[in-house]
Design an enzyme around this catalytic site. Structure first.
Site, PDB file in Angstrom:
ATOM      1  N   GLY A 257       0.772  -1.230   0.000  1.00  0.00           N
ATOM      2  CA  GLY A 257       0.000   0.000   0.000  1.00  0.00           C
ATOM      3  C   GLY A 257       0.800   1.274   0.000  1.00  0.00           C
ATOM      4  O   GLY A 257       0.374   2.257   0.610  1.00  0.00           O
ATOM      5  N   GLU A 301      -1.608  -1.365   8.883  1.00  0.00           N
ATOM      6  CA  GLU A 301      -1.156  -1.135  10.259  1.00  0.00           C
ATOM      7  C   GLU A 301       0.225  -0.497  10.313  1.00  0.00           C
ATOM      8  O   GLU A 301       0.569   0.148  11.312  1.00  0.00           O
ATOM      9  CB  GLU A 301      -1.146  -2.454  11.034  1.00  0.00           C
ATOM     10  CG  GLU A 301      -2.533  -3.035  11.305  1.00  0.00           C
ATOM     11  CD  GLU A 301      -3.124  -3.710  10.079  1.00  0.00           C
ATOM     12  OE1 GLU A 301      -2.355  -3.907   9.090  1.00  0.00           O
ATOM     13  OE2 GLU A 301      -4.319  -4.022  10.090  1.00  0.00           O
ATOM     14  N   ASP A 352       0.379  -0.900  -9.711  1.00  0.00           N
ATOM     15  CA  ASP A 352       1.802  -1.121  -9.428  1.00  0.00           C
ATOM     16  C   ASP A 352       2.107  -2.611  -9.357  1.00  0.00           C
ATOM     17  O   ASP A 352       2.896  -3.059  -8.529  1.00  0.00           O
ATOM     18  CB  ASP A 352       2.181  -0.434  -8.115  1.00  0.00           C
ATOM     19  CG  ASP A 352       3.685  -0.303  -7.935  1.00  0.00           C
ATOM     20  OD1 ASP A 352       4.385  -0.144  -8.954  1.00  0.00           O
ATOM     21  OD2 ASP A 352       4.165  -0.380  -6.793  1.00  0.00           O
ATOM     22  N   LYS A 392       2.627   0.707 -13.747  1.00  0.00           N
ATOM     23  CA  LYS A 392       4.015   0.248 -13.866  1.00  0.00           C
ATOM     24  C   LYS A 392       4.126  -0.775 -14.987  1.00  0.00           C
ATOM     25  O   LYS A 392       3.348  -1.730 -15.050  1.00  0.00           O
ATOM     26  CB  LYS A 392       4.490  -0.359 -12.552  1.00  0.00           C
ATOM     27  CG  LYS A 392       5.940  -0.853 -12.605  1.00  0.00           C
ATOM     28  CD  LYS A 392       6.464  -1.220 -11.241  1.00  0.00           C
ATOM     29  CE  LYS A 392       5.806  -2.436 -10.664  1.00  0.00           C
ATOM     30  NZ  LYS A 392       6.397  -2.829  -9.370  1.00  0.00           N
TER      31      LYS A 392
END
Length: 757
Positions: A257, A301, A352, A392
């Protein structure tokens, strides 16, 4: 991480040592030449022997400590170690730069492509800019209008057998000489030692020290670099009913992420939502994520703690796996995006995706064909009008990849291919950047790409989607120039990498300066993620400690105030009781005085005229008090005992308060980052209670005796009435059986005579 300061200091020390040794050798040679020139005229035997001794000393080398130690234990030079003398003969070389390998580690020989030599960094090797430039191209013809009426026709697609895949399609869109030179460098990596590869890659990449900056990984910094170039987070068409800068974005194949973390960080201005009153995160940014479950899943997290991300939506498709290669998962994600955006679509689509191609770098483009196709298909499914697109890719040599890029090129106002600085220079990674989507859900293109994806899922190999001859010449020219430019940069990076492989003592480039310039250019903080988090934790601890410290102070102050109030009340109660006792004593004394006056009057009437007023005697301190005075003393003793009890209670309360304060201080001492200025003991702030009743000291007795003498003198000066009153008082006391010891025998004899008469 390799620091240039260490290598500079090491080189300086080596150079200084070499210069000192060379200077010493030159001085010795000059001294010897001078001695020989001065002694050359003399042919004495001493000078000849001296020269022979010098030659013998030069021929015999000095033994090191280790050689002397081995020779002492019977080792002969040239023989192996051990009992059988078949052990190691050569000395173990000390590797200063690879100390973790251990002594005696035998490193693999370098491939034939590399040779161990000494290198020097040239100016071209050190020239790395912080500002990047790129070129936009635009589609001249309205290609999206053409594709709206274009029917899906599978006859345009060219198929080939799986076993006939070669690298020949690569040769059409780049210089052959550049590709051959680049292949030489890539093929040499197959037999290179991995440790040597990683060390040389870190030292040769000037942007290596940037890493992930304050984010979870490098992808976020790549996005920051791209956003600085293209300004992708500013929406072209605003969302109805939302603020002007609000955007919907999608992040596909982007676990853990990094792209998402940067978008939330940038839109919230580093975690601080600023704007109108009542502005919520849903009025700033909202993201939708789609990635495969497992090791590449989202790791929200580990995002920066100060970034709000609670409205981010994670999707995994119809089968809940997150596999984007399945068309049903793409359709499921598209339907949920349009439902949550009220049919407006995404204003920014990020992709990506990548797979591991270690050892198969030459087939990397072929292995990534379906993944790139599905990412572009998902973009067409979910992006809204005026949206921006980032994806990408890797090599762009095959007709299949060029056909996909041509479809994208015809549906956006601006198109570009960029290899950001944060992308490692050795690999072929690059990004397509597109702005202002000109259509809205082109169903013919969407259905066509779904059809191609179904063929790939059925193990069909597709060579070409669109004929190269039918493409825009401006687009083909741009692809050729982009490929050659990126190849030249890769070859330059491999040349620098080769120097670090061949010379492990070659110092790296000053990466700190480049890092500082790039972060300033991209608008990122210079601190690392861990520095900011540790500072935030320390700040929270100080704030928490300050609150606890203030609460403890308030509690201690409240307890001190309560104790002072209790002590004041008790002291007032004690004084009130003392005044009551004094009033009682005065009242009893007045009553007693009235009785005495009455008795004196009666006695004066009954007394004889021969009585003399001078028969009065001084009061005796040893005489017991009268009955009324005894009652008064009992009351006083009771009051004193009550006061003692009150004082004891006060002392107990004070002790309890002191214990509470000590516990608070002990708790504060056990805390981390505690201030040394703790609350002092409460006992010094308390009002001391009145002293308890004690027995009179000799000094007090003497003082009381003097006071009584003064009272006697005052009584002698009173009129006759008062003297008669004193006489009557003495006579009334003489009726009691208790007399002083001096007159005891005389009183007994007088009573005996009276009884006999």
């Amino acid at each position: 991480m390799f620091q240039s300061n260490q290598y500079d200091e090491y080189n300086k020390t080596n150079k200084s040592d070499e210069e000192n040794e060379s200077n010493e050798n030159e001085n010795e040679n000059e001294n010897e030449n001078e001695n020989r020139s001065e002694d050359g005229d003399q042919d004495s035997e001493d000078s000849f022997i001296y020269e022979e001794d010098d030659e013998e000393e030069e021929d015999t080398p000095k033994l090191s400590f280790g050689a002397k130690f081995l020779a002492k234990h019977g080792h002969i030079e040239g023989q192996g170690l051990g009992k059988e003398k078949d052990g190691r003969i050569d000395l173990i070389e000390v590797d200063r730069f690879q100390s973790t390998k251990g002594l005696g580690f035998a490193e693999n020989d370098l491939p034939e492509f590399y040779r161990v030599t000494k290198h020097i960094l040239e100016d071209e090797d050190v020239d790395f800019p912080s500002k990047q430039r790129f070129e936009w191209i635009s589609c001249n013809s309205e290609g999206y209008n053409f594709w709206e009426g274009f029917p899906v026709d599978h006859t345009l697609v060219k198929f080939v057998a799986n076993d006939s895949i070669t690298d020949k399609p690569r040769r059409g869109h780049c210089s052959v000489e550049l590709l051959m030179e680049l292949d030489q460098h890539k093929n040499a990596l197959d037999t290179l030692d991995p440790n040597r590869f990683y060390v040389a890659r870190k030292k040769s990449n000037p942007y290596e020290s940037i890493k992930g900056s304050i984010f979870i990984n490098r992808a976020a910094v790549k996005m920051a670099n791209i956003d600085k170039l293209a300004d992708l987070l500013t929406p072209i068409i605003p969302v109805p009913g939302k603020p002007r800068d609000f955007i919907y974005f999608g992040d596909v194949c982007a676990g853990p992420g990094g792209f998402t973390e940067y978008v939330y960080w940038k839109k919230t201005r580093g975690g601080k939502i600023k704007g109108e009153e009542g502005l919520d995160l849903d009025d700033v940014v909202k993201g939708f994520g789609f990635t495969i479950k497992g090791q590449c899943d989202w790791n929200v997290e580990k995002f920066s703690k100060q970034i709000p991300i609670h409205n981010f939506v994670k999707e995994y498709g119809l089968d809940d796996t997150g596999n984007i290669l399945k068309s049903e998962n793409i359709r499921d994600f598209s339907s949920k995006v349009f439902y949550n955006t009220n049919g407006f679509g995404l204003q920014l689509f990020l992709a990506d995706g990548g797979i591991n191609t270690d050892g198969k770098e030459s087939l990397q483009e072929l292995m990534l064909q379906q993944l790139i196709l599905c990412q572009i298909l998902t973009m067409f499914e979910t992006i809204g009008r005026g949206g921006n697109f980032v994806c990408k890719i890797f090599d762009t040599f095959t007709p299949f990849t060029i056909g996909l890029l041509y479809l994208v090129y015809q549906h956006f106002q601006s198109f570009s291919i960029v290899k950001p600085f944060t992308s490692r220079p050795l690999n072929s990674e690059r990004y397509i950047i597109c702005k202002n989507f000109l259509s809205y859900r082109p169903m013919n293109i969407i259905d066509f790409l779904h059809y191609i994806n179904s063929l790939l899922n059925n193990n069909q190999t597709i060579l070409e989607l669109i004929e190269i001859n039918s493409m825009d010449p401006n687009f083909l020219r741009y692809i050729l120039e982009s490929n050659e430019l990126i190849c030249l940069r890769q070859i330059k990076a491999f040349s620098l990498f080769k120097k670090y492989v061949e010379d492990i003592e070659l110092p790296p480039i000053d990466q700190k300066e480049i890092r500082a310039k790039c972060l300033e250019e991209w608008g990122l903080p210079k601190e690392t993620k861990y520095d900011i988090e540790n500072y935030q934790k320390h700040k929270n601890r100080q704030k928490h400690h300050h609150n606890n410290h203030s609460n403890n102070n308030n509690n201690n102050n409240n307890s001190n105030n309560n104790n002072n109030n209790n002590n004041q009340h008790q002291h007032q109660h004690h004084q009130h009781q003392h005044h009551q006792n004094q009033h009682q004593n005065q009242y009893q004394h007045q009553n007693q005085h009235k009785k005495y006056n009455n008795n004196i009057n009666n006695n004066s009437n009954n007394s004889s005229p021969n009585s003399s007023p001078n028969l009065t005697s001084s009061p005796n301190l040893n005489s017991p008090p009268n009955i009324n005075n005894g009652n008064n003393h009992q009351n006083n003793n009771n009051n004193n005992s009550n006061n003692n009890n009150n004082n004891n209670n006060n002392n107990n309360n004070n002790n309890n308060n002191n214990n509470n304060n000590n516990n608070n201080n002990n708790n504060n001492k056990n805390r981390r980052f505690i201030s040394t200025k703790l609350v002092k003991n409460n006992s010094q702030f308390q009002q001391k209670p009145p002293p308890p009743h004690r027995h009179m000291s000799p000094l007090q007795i003497q003082q009381q005796f003097l006071l009584q003498q003064q009272k006697e003198q005052q009584l002698l000066q009173q009129p006759q009435k008062d003297q008669l009153h004193q006489l009557h008082q003495q006579q009334s006391q003489s009726a009691l059986p208790d007399f002083s010891a001096a007159n005891f025998m005389e009183a007994l004899l007088k009573r005996k005579n009276d009884s006999q008469q």
